[in-house]
Motif scaffolding. Structure first.
Motif, mmCIF file in Angstrom:
data_model
loop_
_atom_site.group_PDB
_atom_site.id
_atom_site.type_symbol
_atom_site.label_atom_id
_atom_site.label_comp_id
_atom_site.label_asym_id
_atom_site.label_seq_id
_atom_site.Cartn_x
_atom_site.Cartn_y
_atom_site.Cartn_z
ATOM 1 N N CYS A 31 6.422 -41.086 49.086
ATOM 2 C CA CYS A 31 7.745 -40.462 49.139
ATOM 3 C C CYS A 31 8.354 -40.789 50.494
ATOM 4 C CB CYS A 31 7.640 -38.950 48.959
ATOM 5 S SG CYS A 31 7.200 -38.450 47.308
ATOM 6 N N SER A 32 9.341 -41.645 50.500
ATOM 7 C CA SER A 32 9.912 -42.072 51.777
ATOM 8 C C SER A 32 11.085 -41.198 52.223
ATOM 9 C CB SER A 32 10.335 -43.539 51.719
ATOM 10 O OG SER A 32 11.208 -43.753 50.643
ATOM 11 N N PHE A 33 11.757 -40.535 51.299
ATOM 12 C CA PHE A 33 12.871 -39.654 51.649
ATOM 13 C C PHE A 33 12.376 -38.213 51.631
ATOM 14 C CE2 PHE A 33 15.007 -43.385 49.920
ATOM 15 C CZ PHE A 33 15.916 -43.644 50.943
ATOM 16 N N PRO A 34 12.755 -37.431 52.633
ATOM 17 C CA PRO A 34 12.269 -36.043 52.684
ATOM 18 C C PRO A 34 12.823 -35.181 51.556
ATOM 19 C CG PRO A 34 13.600 -36.561 54.634
ATOM 20 C CD PRO A 34 13.565 -37.778 53.778
ATOM 21 N N LEU A 35 11.968 -34.309 51.050
ATOM 22 C CA LEU A 35 12.397 -33.283 50.116
ATOM 23 C C LEU A 35 13.116 -32.208 50.918
ATOM 24 C CD1 LEU A 35 8.982 -32.837 48.283
ATOM 25 C CD2 LEU A 35 10.888 -34.221 47.515
ATOM 26 N N HIS A 36 14.034 -31.510 50.312
ATOM 27 C CA HIS A 36 14.693 -30.383 50.968
ATOM 28 C C HIS A 36 14.074 -29.109 50.406
ATOM 29 C CE1 HIS A 36 18.585 -32.768 52.019
ATOM 30 N NE2 HIS A 36 17.490 -33.311 52.508
ATOM 31 N N VAL A 37 13.570 -28.263 51.280
ATOM 32 C CA VAL A 37 12.957 -27.003 50.863
ATOM 33 C C VAL A 37 13.538 -25.854 51.676
ATOM 34 C CG1 VAL A 37 10.801 -28.120 50.169
ATOM 35 C CG2 VAL A 37 10.993 -27.166 52.454
ATOM 36 N N GLU A 38 13.409 -24.675 51.135
ATOM 37 C CA GLU A 38 13.741 -23.437 51.842
ATOM 38 C C GLU A 38 12.486 -22.585 51.910
ATOM 39 O OE1 GLU A 38 18.397 -22.395 50.852
ATOM 40 O OE2 GLU A 38 16.836 -21.298 49.811
ATOM 41 N N ILE A 39 12.424 -21.756 52.921
ATOM 42 C CA ILE A 39 11.344 -20.772 52.997
ATOM 43 C C ILE A 39 11.879 -19.486 52.383
ATOM 44 C CG2 ILE A 39 9.838 -19.433 54.494
ATOM 45 C CD1 ILE A 39 10.070 -21.725 56.546
ATOM 46 N N ARG A 40 11.189 -19.019 51.348
ATOM 47 C CA ARG A 40 11.562 -17.766 50.681
ATOM 48 C C ARG A 40 10.291 -16.954 50.478
ATOM 49 N NH1 ARG A 40 14.978 -20.119 45.649
ATOM 50 N NH2 ARG A 40 16.568 -21.233 46.851
ATOM 51 N N ASN A 41 10.284 -15.744 51.001
ATOM 52 C CA ASN A 41 9.125 -14.855 50.847
ATOM 53 C C ASN A 41 7.827 -15.555 51.233
ATOM 54 O OD1 ASN A 41 10.796 -12.760 49.878
ATOM 55 N ND2 ASN A 41 10.695 -13.617 47.816
ATOM 56 N N HIS A 42 7.827 -16.227 52.352
ATOM 57 C CA HIS A 42 6.652 -16.904 52.904
ATOM 58 C C HIS A 42 6.151 -18.048 52.023
ATOM 59 C CE1 HIS A 42 6.616 -13.749 55.865
ATOM 60 N NE2 HIS A 42 6.563 -12.848 54.902
ATOM 61 N N SER A 43 7.039 -18.605 51.178
ATOM 62 C CA SER A 43 6.698 -19.745 50.328
ATOM 63 C C SER A 43 7.741 -20.833 50.513
ATOM 64 C CB SER A 43 6.685 -19.331 48.849
ATOM 65 O OG SER A 43 5.708 -18.364 48.617
ATOM 66 N N TYR A 44 7.362 -22.066 50.223
ATOM 67 C CA TYR A 44 8.298 -23.182 50.259
ATOM 68 C C TYR A 44 8.855 -23.389 48.855
ATOM 69 C CZ TYR A 44 6.061 -24.171 54.706
ATOM 70 O OH TYR A 44 5.563 -24.072 55.982
ATOM 71 N N VAL A 45 10.182 -23.433 48.745
ATOM 72 C CA VAL A 45 10.844 -23.604 47.453
ATOM 73 C C VAL A 45 11.697 -24.866 47.513
ATOM 74 C CG1 VAL A 45 12.440 -22.573 45.789
ATOM 75 C CG2 VAL A 45 10.899 -21.103 47.114
ATOM 76 N N CYS A 46 11.520 -25.739 46.531
ATOM 77 C CA CYS A 46 12.245 -27.005 46.480
ATOM 78 C C CYS A 46 13.723 -26.768 46.169
ATOM 79 C CB CYS A 46 11.635 -27.914 45.416
ATOM 80 S SG CYS A 46 12.490 -29.477 45.249
ATOM 81 N N ILE A 47 14.580 -27.341 46.988
ATOM 82 C CA ILE A 47 16.021 -27.318 46.773
ATOM 83 C C ILE A 47 16.469 -28.677 46.231
ATOM 84 C CG2 ILE A 47 18.266 -27.012 47.907
ATOM 85 C CD1 ILE A 47 16.457 -24.496 47.768
ATOM 86 N N ASP A 48 15.861 -29.744 46.729
ATOM 87 C CA ASP A 48 16.181 -31.101 46.291
ATOM 88 C C ASP A 48 14.894 -31.915 46.291
ATOM 89 O OD1 ASP A 48 17.801 -33.352 45.599
ATOM 90 O OD2 ASP A 48 17.670 -34.017 47.679
ATOM 91 N N GLY A 49 14.566 -32.523 45.150
ATOM 92 C CA GLY A 49 13.369 -33.349 45.057
ATOM 93 C C GLY A 49 12.447 -32.973 43.912
ATOM 94 N N LYS A 50 12.954 -32.223 42.936
ATOM 95 C CA LYS A 50 12.078 -31.757 41.855
ATOM 96 C C LYS A 50 11.560 -32.900 40.983
ATOM 97 C CE LYS A 50 15.949 -30.456 38.916
ATOM 98 N NZ LYS A 50 16.624 -29.375 38.243
ATOM 99 N N LYS A 51 12.301 -34.009 40.874
ATOM 100 C CA LYS A 51 11.794 -35.152 40.107
ATOM 101 C C LYS A 51 10.575 -35.753 40.805
ATOM 102 C CE LYS A 51 16.141 -36.438 37.964
ATOM 103 N NZ LYS A 51 17.188 -37.471 37.874
#
Length: 94
Positions: A31-51
């Protein structure tokens, strides 16, 4: 923009369909392009990159994913880092 490395298994996401050429690309170059994630309730949640995450999980399920491919680049968009916030480009740079 600060790029972090995370094991893809730590990121929550909604599985989706993808073109299977993505699997071959991941096997070849990772994976050469970074996934975009958010921290929610002490977990990482994917915002962009689910494919990409869907393809990684499928490759791992098939036993085709090398250990070095488990680490993926991510940008944590709500990390509080000046450059990781979505609106950083709207700030005065002078």
């Amino acid at each position: 923009m600060r790029i972090h490395q995370l094991d893809y298994g730590e990121i929550q996401y909604q599985p989706c369909s993808y073109d299977h050429s993505l699997e071959e690309s991941i096997l070849r170059i990772g994976c050469s392009f970074p996934l975009h994630v958010e921290i929610r309730n002490h977990s990482y949640v994917c915002i962009d990159g689910k494919k990409r995450l869907s393809a990684l999980h499928e490759l791992d399920r098939q036993g085709r994913l090398e250990a070095k491919r488990r680490l993926v680049p991510v940008m944590i968009i709500n990390a509080g880092d000046f450059r990781s916030t979505p609106h950083h480009s709207m700030r005065n740079h002078h």
